[in-house]
Design an enzyme around this catalytic site. Structure first.
Site, PDB file in Angstrom:
ATOM      1  CB  SER B 453      -0.874  -0.006   1.255  1.00  0.00           C
ATOM      2  OG  SER B 453      -1.395   1.294   1.487  1.00  0.00           O
ATOM      3  CE1 TYR B 466      -4.290  -2.000   5.268  1.00  0.00           C
ATOM      4  CE2 TYR B 466      -3.158   0.023   4.673  1.00  0.00           C
ATOM      5  CZ  TYR B 466      -3.855  -1.106   4.306  1.00  0.00           C
ATOM      6  OH  TYR B 466      -4.110  -1.360   2.995  1.00  0.00           O
TER       7      TYR B 466
END
Lengths: 286, 584
Positions: B453, B466
């Site tokens: 990401s 995350y």
């Protein structure tokens, strides 16, 4: 013309819808390789006129091949989705091609607006999309009756599309609508139209938009905030349109919302419903 | 191995035979500019349970040479093979194996009336059937006109040496000037292969030029195509500078019993990995002799059938995509399917994965479905075992499955941490470990895609858990890429920005009540929907990353911009990180 009571009024719409589907089925039966969209639209037009129609909410549309998925110029939504590429063109039908027929005749002041999908010969993607539409037809009525706002129902359709991995192609329609409201047309019958849309119908829709704006609802039913209101009684031409890659399929038929806000489909005796039933029976037999 | 001599027309051929009598017989034909010693590694392995015959082709090794160029015509070469078979394997059928020019001979042997009845199976490495290859070329030219030229030019570029060999005096001059002396060093440089210098190298190299001169022009002008009923195993080195893989497309029209396998290797597979080649020959011989079949053989047949000129670039390849029930995973599975790859789709939500498989099948490929929690090692091992047993070798693994988590570090419980680490990091580790291991073992020119990401390099408050998992994935991928670079396996890290995939509808906002949870999800989803960057855009980048072997692919302006800011001004990046952008 005034329609006296609710039952007679619904009968008039049912009759109009029946005639519209009959026109689409008659045209679909005549489709052959090499035929253009304009010729297919003309077939529906001829059938309807032979059966007494001389006014339209919109004149017949026909889309072939990747145009059923509303890809390319047909998907341009500048000008709020009013787009010349929408109109039937010179695309020729080929074996295995998907097609969509769409017509909206006015029968004795009652407006029907229907969509009919199919394929010439075999097209597994079109078949799958036509199967997938069944869940949408059930979802729309269920969610309305569970008390969702009209925008929430439209968003639920979007979410189901996402789960199914298909695109909600009705977003390419004018005003990105999932459905639009239809009414008994006031005034005298008129064959006049602008860009395939009947003058009397457009005027009526404009009147509804104005009325809705004053009362806090919209006759153009979409996922947008303007549809964030409880179900509005009346008749709605609902047209979920699914696309996967270069193929699209839709149905369009009338939904009734009664004075208490309860929703039901006007008629179940329609080609796509009969097709689902036939497939269910065939699956059971197998 | 026992030496033997065979008289064949004007030459005397020299060869070796060995291995147990009564075992299936394998005949190996070497290429140019080698002699039969190129097979030494393969023979050492195969002779344990096969009768093995090798010989020096006329003009090479210890065999004598014909007087003229005409003596190297395929017709003479076939007479040689027939003589060897008559003397050394007079009864029954043999399993033929050919490399390079030996492979060109092998294809000819399948149609030559003197040899075709004698061959039970054929394994071809790095040498096309001249008739079928030239025939297919003229078909394509006729059907597609100019459109057929680019792939053909690719092969022509690789075949520069064939043309050079037809120029009088040029090639012999090069060999004499030192190429023959430097040959072992050349192979070490180009393929990393250690071989001993051979005293006969110059002679073999000069004589063998006549193979090209005696045969190419005739076959090119008048290819004669015939149907081949013998089972054929095609091993295609992925990095062969001389023979492009496209030469072997559309073969299944003429060779119905064909299996095909891409191998991460250069041109000299018999030297580069003799154990692998011997293993493939053994498996195919056993299959033809006894009818034993397995997933790998079935996959080989499927690959052969899929490799057609008009199929996509991933035709015949097998891709595994985790988390393929929605979002980027589903879009990637469908994008790969559209390029011709068969897919195995997994998701924790079986129904969603099945829907993806249905859509992939509609595109026209095979799709297998498994319900898998990527965080569960046992489940991942079971997945790998299922694929081994039923599907074959995975060429492309897309470790995509992941979950969202947001909220302050101090509100993130140990359990939250474990969950997000287990899925986002351990899931990728399991997928990469299990399937890269298989790619290396099978020498698959494969690709590992790890979906990280933009958060991997964009610090932001509320994203500690995350972002930490994604940063770990990114670094792990970079290290893995370095490790696998020498084995023909690519590794790509994908860094999407804010993609409207539905991940925000399931993100866990730590330290929030159920009501707040729903509100924050809705708010985040609205933001992502407004950004309107689709999973399909990421899928397109993943496909490009595989095709071009990119180390990192970033999707979305924000993914590119934050990378740039982090490099140019880490201070500015730290300032941005302090901004509170969490949904309220």
């Amino acid at each position: 013309m005034t329609v006296p009571d609710e039952a007679t009024r619904l009968d008039a719409f049912r009759k109009a819808q029946h005639l519209a589907y009959a026109a689409a089925e008659a045209a679909a039966a005549e489709l052959r390789p090499g035929m253009t969209e304009r010729e297919a639209a003309k077939l529906m037009d001829t059938y309807a006129r032979d059966n007494g129609v001389n006014e339209w909410f919109h004149q017949p549309f026909a889309w072939f091949g990747d145009r059923t998925a509303f890809r390319g110029p047909i998907a341009w939504t500048a000008l709020r989705g009013f787009n010349p590429a929408f109109f039937p063109g010179g695309r020729r039908l080929e074996e295995g091609m998907a097609f969509i027929l769409d017509c909206a005749p006015v029968v004795e002041a009652a407006v029907a607006d229907i969509g009919y999908s199919g394929a010439l010969g075999e097209n597994p993607v079109a078949e799958q999309l036509m199967d997938d539409l069944q869940a949408h037809r059930a979802l729309i009525v269920d969610r309305l009756n569970q008390g969702a706002t009209m925008a929430e129902v439209s968003r639920a359709v979007d979410a189901l599309c996402r789960r199914q991995g298909v695109e909600p192609r009705h977003k390419a329609y004018p005003y990105n609508v999932l459905a639009h409201r239809v009414e008994v047309l006031p005034g005298k019958p008129s064959g006049l139209g602008i860009a395939r849309f009947g003058l009397r119908s457009v005027r009526e829709l404009r009147r509804q938009v104005a009325q809705g704006r004053a009362e806090g609802w919209s006759p153009l039913w979409s996922s947008a905030e303007r549809s964030d209101h409880p179900p509005v009684p009346g008749l709605w031409a609902v047209e979920p349109h699914l696309g996967f890659r270069d193929v699209g399929a839709k149905f369009e038929e009338l939904l009734v919302i009664d004075a208490e806000g309860r929703a039901r489909w006007l008629d179940d005796d329609l080609p796509h419903v009969r097709r689902w039933n036939a497939r269910k029976t065939a699956r059971k037999a197998a | 191995m026992m030496p033997f001599h065979v008289a064949s027309g004007e030459v005397t051929l020299h060869g070796h035979a060995g291995g147990p009598e009564g075992a299936p017989t394998v005949v190996l034909i070497h290429g140019y500019p080698d002699d039969s010693t190129v097979w030494d590694g393969v023979v050492a392995d195969l002779a344990a349970d096969h009768r093995v015959i090798t010989y020096d082709v006329r003009g090479a090794g210890e065999s004598t040479a014909p007087a003229s160029t005409r003596g190297y015509h395929l017709d003479r070469l076939m007479a040689d093979l027939a003589s060897v078979l008559d003397q050394e394997a007079p009864a029954g059928k043999v399993h033929l194996v050919g490399h390079d020019w030996g492979s060109i001979q092998g294809w000819q042997a399948l149609v030559d009336p003197r040899t075709r009845q004698r061959i039970a199976s054929y394994t071809s490495v790095s040498g096309p059937s001249l008739d079928l290859a030239f025939g297919a070329m003229s078909d394509r030219l006729r059907a597609q006109k100019l459109g057929a030229l680019p792939p053909m030019l690719n092969q022509l570029m690789r075949s520069w040496y064939v043309m050079a060999f037809h120029v009088p005096a040029f090639a012999p001059l090069v060999w004499r000037a030192g190429a023959a002396r430097l040959w072992p060093r050349l192979l070490k440089r180009t393929d990393g292969i250690e071989i001993e210098a051979r005293p006969g190298q110059l002679r073999d190299s000069l004589n063998g030029i006549n193979l090209y001169r005696a045969n190419f022009r005739e076959r090119m002008m008048h290819p004669k195509r015939q149907r081949i009923e013998v089972p054929v195993q095609l091993l295609v080195p992925a990095d062969d500078p001389f023979v492009g893989p496209a030469v072997f497309d559309d073969l299944c029209d003429y060779v119905p019993h064909l299996m095909r396998e891409e191998v991460a290797s250069g041109h000299w597979l018999p030297l580069r990995d003799p154990a692998l080649l011997a293993g493939r020959i053994r498996r195919f011989v056993t299959h033809v002799e006894t009818g034993v079949d397995d997933a790998a053989l079935a996959q080989g047949r499927r690959r052969a059938a899929r490799h057609r000129g008009d199929a996509g670039p991933f035709a015949g390849r097998l891709a595994l995509i985790t988390g393929a029930g929605s979002g980027i995973g589903r879009a990637t599975a469908l994008a790969l399917a559209e390029k011709g790859a068969d897919v195995v789709v997994t998701d924790i939500d079986l129904e969603a994965a099945e829907r993806t498989a249905t859509l992939a099948r509609l595109i026209g490929v095979d799709a297998h479905v498994r319900q898998v929690d990527v965080a569960d090692l046992t489940a991942m091992e079971a997945l790998a075992a299922f694929i081994d047993e039923k599907v074959g070798i995975v060429d492309i693994v897309v470790n995509n499955a992941g979950i969202g988590m947001a909220g302050d570090f101090l509100d993130t419980t140990e359990e939250d941490w474990r969950r997000v680490l287990n899925v986002n990091l351990w899931g990728v580790i399991h997928g990469a470990r299990l399937f890269a291991k298989r790619m290396v073992a099978a020498r698959v020119p494969g690709h590992v895609v790890n979906v990280a990401s933009a958060a991997a390099y964009t610090p932001a408050r509320g994203m500690s858990a995350y972002a930490a998992t994604k940063a770990a994935v990114m670094m792990m991928s970079a290290c893995l890429r370095a490790e696998l670079s020498g084995q023909g396996i690519g590794v790509s890290t994908i860094c999407p920005g804010l993609i409207d995939t539905g991940i925000t509808d399931r993100t866990r906002f730590v330290g929030a009540s159920e009501d707040e949870q729903a509100r924050k999800r809705a708010s985040a989803s609205r933001l992502y929907a407004r950004r309107a960057l689709t999973a399909e855009a990421v899928a397109a980048d993943i496909v490009a990353a595989i095709e071009e072997d990119r180390a990192v692919a970033r999707t979305g302006m924000e993914a590119v911009a934050f990378d740039l800011i982090g490099r140019v001004s880490p201070g500015l990046m730290r300032m941005i990180a302090r901004a509170d952008l969490m949904p309220k």
